[in-house]
Design an enzyme around this catalytic site. Sequence first.
Site, short mmCIF file in Angstrom:
data_model
loop_
_atom_site.label_atom_id
_atom_site.label_comp_id
_atom_site.label_asym_id
_atom_site.label_seq_id
_atom_site.Cartn_x
_atom_site.Cartn_y
_atom_site.Cartn_z
N CYS A 118 0.82 -1.22 0.00
CA CYS A 118 0.00 0.00 0.00
C CYS A 118 0.85 1.27 0.00
CB CYS A 118 -0.94 0.00 1.20
SG CYS A 118 -2.00 -1.46 1.22
N HIS A 259 -3.28 6.97 2.09
CA HIS A 259 -3.71 5.67 1.59
C HIS A 259 -5.07 5.37 2.21
CE1 HIS A 259 -4.19 1.51 0.93
NE2 HIS A 259 -3.84 1.14 2.15
N ASN A 289 -10.23 -0.45 0.35
CA ASN A 289 -8.78 -0.32 0.28
C ASN A 289 -8.28 -0.95 -1.02
OD1 ASN A 289 -6.02 -0.76 0.55
ND2 ASN A 289 -6.12 -1.34 2.70
O1 UT7 Z 1 -3.39 -1.12 3.95
C1 UT7 Z 1 -3.41 -1.46 5.31
C2 UT7 Z 1 -4.48 -2.51 5.47
N1 UT7 Z 1 -4.86 -2.80 6.79
C3 UT7 Z 1 -5.64 -2.01 7.56
O2 UT7 Z 1 -5.96 -0.91 7.27
C4 UT7 Z 1 -6.10 -2.64 8.84
C5 UT7 Z 1 -6.20 -1.68 9.99
N2 UT7 Z 1 -7.07 -2.25 10.99
C6 UT7 Z 1 -8.41 -2.09 10.94
O3 UT7 Z 1 -8.91 -1.41 10.07
C7 UT7 Z 1 -9.22 -2.75 12.00
O4 UT7 Z 1 -8.38 -3.44 12.90
C8 UT7 Z 1 -10.29 -3.72 11.44
C9 UT7 Z 1 -11.38 -2.93 10.74
C10 UT7 Z 1 -9.66 -4.72 10.48
C11 UT7 Z 1 -10.94 -4.50 12.58
O5 UT7 Z 1 -11.49 -3.60 13.54
P1 UT7 Z 1 -11.21 -3.82 15.08
O6 UT7 Z 1 -11.95 -2.77 15.80
O7 UT7 Z 1 -9.72 -3.88 15.29
O8 UT7 Z 1 -11.88 -5.22 15.33
P2 UT7 Z 1 -11.26 -6.51 16.04
O9 UT7 Z 1 -10.38 -7.25 15.08
O10 UT7 Z 1 -10.71 -6.14 17.37
O11 UT7 Z 1 -12.57 -7.37 16.25
C12 UT7 Z 1 -13.58 -6.96 17.18
C13 UT7 Z 1 -14.73 -7.96 17.09
C14 UT7 Z 1 -14.26 -9.40 17.19
O12 UT7 Z 1 -15.26 -10.11 17.91
P3 UT7 Z 1 -15.00 -10.54 19.43
O13 UT7 Z 1 -13.79 -11.40 19.42
O14 UT7 Z 1 -14.79 -9.25 20.17
O15 UT7 Z 1 -16.28 -11.24 19.78
C15 UT7 Z 1 -14.24 -9.88 15.78
O16 UT7 Z 1 -14.45 -11.28 15.67
O17 UT7 Z 1 -15.36 -7.85 15.83
C16 UT7 Z 1 -15.41 -9.12 15.19
N3 UT7 Z 1 -15.29 -8.92 13.76
C17 UT7 Z 1 -16.36 -8.69 12.97
N4 UT7 Z 1 -17.69 -8.62 13.24
C18 UT7 Z 1 -18.51 -8.37 12.18
C19 UT7 Z 1 -14.16 -8.88 13.00
N5 UT7 Z 1 -14.48 -8.65 11.73
C20 UT7 Z 1 -15.84 -8.53 11.67
C21 UT7 Z 1 -16.74 -8.28 10.63
N6 UT7 Z 1 -18.06 -8.19 10.95
N7 UT7 Z 1 -16.35 -8.11 9.38
#
Ligand code: UT7
Length: 334
Positions: A118, A259, A289
């Site tokens: 990216c 980005h 993205n």
């Molecule tokens: O070019 C660079 C590319 N990468 C990025 O930009 C990634 C940067 N990171 C992020 O954007 C965020 O970390 C995410 C959007 C990917 C995830 O958000 P988060 O607030 O960090 O969520 P998390 O991974 O801590 O997950 C929180 C909860 C989890 O459930 P539990 O364990 O708390 O019950 C996940 O299982 O949300 C759940 N979860 C979802 N729920 C519904 C994870 N993905 C999803 C989903 N829909 N798509």
Amino acid sequence: MNVQQPGLGIALTGSGSATPLAALDNEKLSQLVETSDEWIASRTGIRQRRLATPTETVTTIATQAAQGAIAMAGISPMDLDLIILATSTADDLFGSANQIQRDLGAQKAVAFDLTAACSGFVFGLVTAAQFIRTGVYQNILLIGADVLSRWVDWSDRRTCILFGDGAGAVVLQANEHDRLLGFELRSDGTQNQCLNLSYQPQPQELLDGITIGQGGFQPITMNGQEVYRFAVRRVPEVIEKALFRANLTVEDVDWLLLHQANQRILDAVGDRLNIPPEKIISNLAKYGNTSAASIPLALDEEIRQGNIKAGDTIVTSGFGAGLTWGAAIFQWGR
Ligand code: UT7
């Protein structure tokens, strides 16, 4: 006769972009994995993404974006000295830039791929600038294009919601005034495991005593929270360094063009730098993205809508797998 010297400065004189036609919105995506429009939009700002069909390739969308940039710059493909394709999803591991050179009819240009995930567009911009500053080349086409839909695990809701396909391009030309005002590039391989699209070799014994590793690439894996923390901390730092090098302050910035990874990252970086939301460019809702394409795609849209004007100062920053990150500050136009 008064021969005008092209100069050793850099001007960005044309932009173009292309995205596949097919759109997948969050609602539809929730038929594939357990998620919702509410979850995706509130955590990322993404509402839909474009996905390439089997006949839409990195080469086809990159070529289309390039044609727009070349036309806006008012040059012909034969004027190009160099084509750099920033991509992590080439149609051919040997590189796709040469197929674009062929399809554009840019016979005089040398062409190669550059891989920095990216950060690819920002790394490519700085790479292209070095060829102009040394007087070697005058007209360079830089494309950022990725088709990550090929490499996403469509059963993994933590990653598949984020990515989309697209391409964006700019033409850089030698110019009397140097419009690339400052830059800073960084890598940290110790954090490589945060975001990968890696090859998994399987031992295969060719002959007695000769074993090779013949496998395949595995879908994208990501530690989302680590990447989020990295971006929010490192991106403001690198932007401040680039501003310092350019002898500018945030007050001089017309546009913040990050980005397009996540709206929360865009907002947090804007907050930390004290850049108001109206100066922060975002098209995440429409495209998600798109990796190396995200910056030139958003740039092209803003230029064509008449928002970015000649002379505007733009701070851009790419960040992602590697880990890699970098910032560049430039003024649009001659
Ligand atoms: O070019 C660079 C590319 N990468 C990025 O930009 C990634 C940067 N990171 C992020 O954007 C965020 O970390 C995410 C959007 C990917 C995830 O958000 P988060 O607030 O960090 O969520 P998390 O991974 O801590 O997950 C929180 C909860 C989890 O459930 P539990 O364990 O708390 O019950 C996940 O299982 O949300 C759940 N979860 C979802 N729920 C519904 C994870 N993905 C999803 C989903 N829909 N798509």
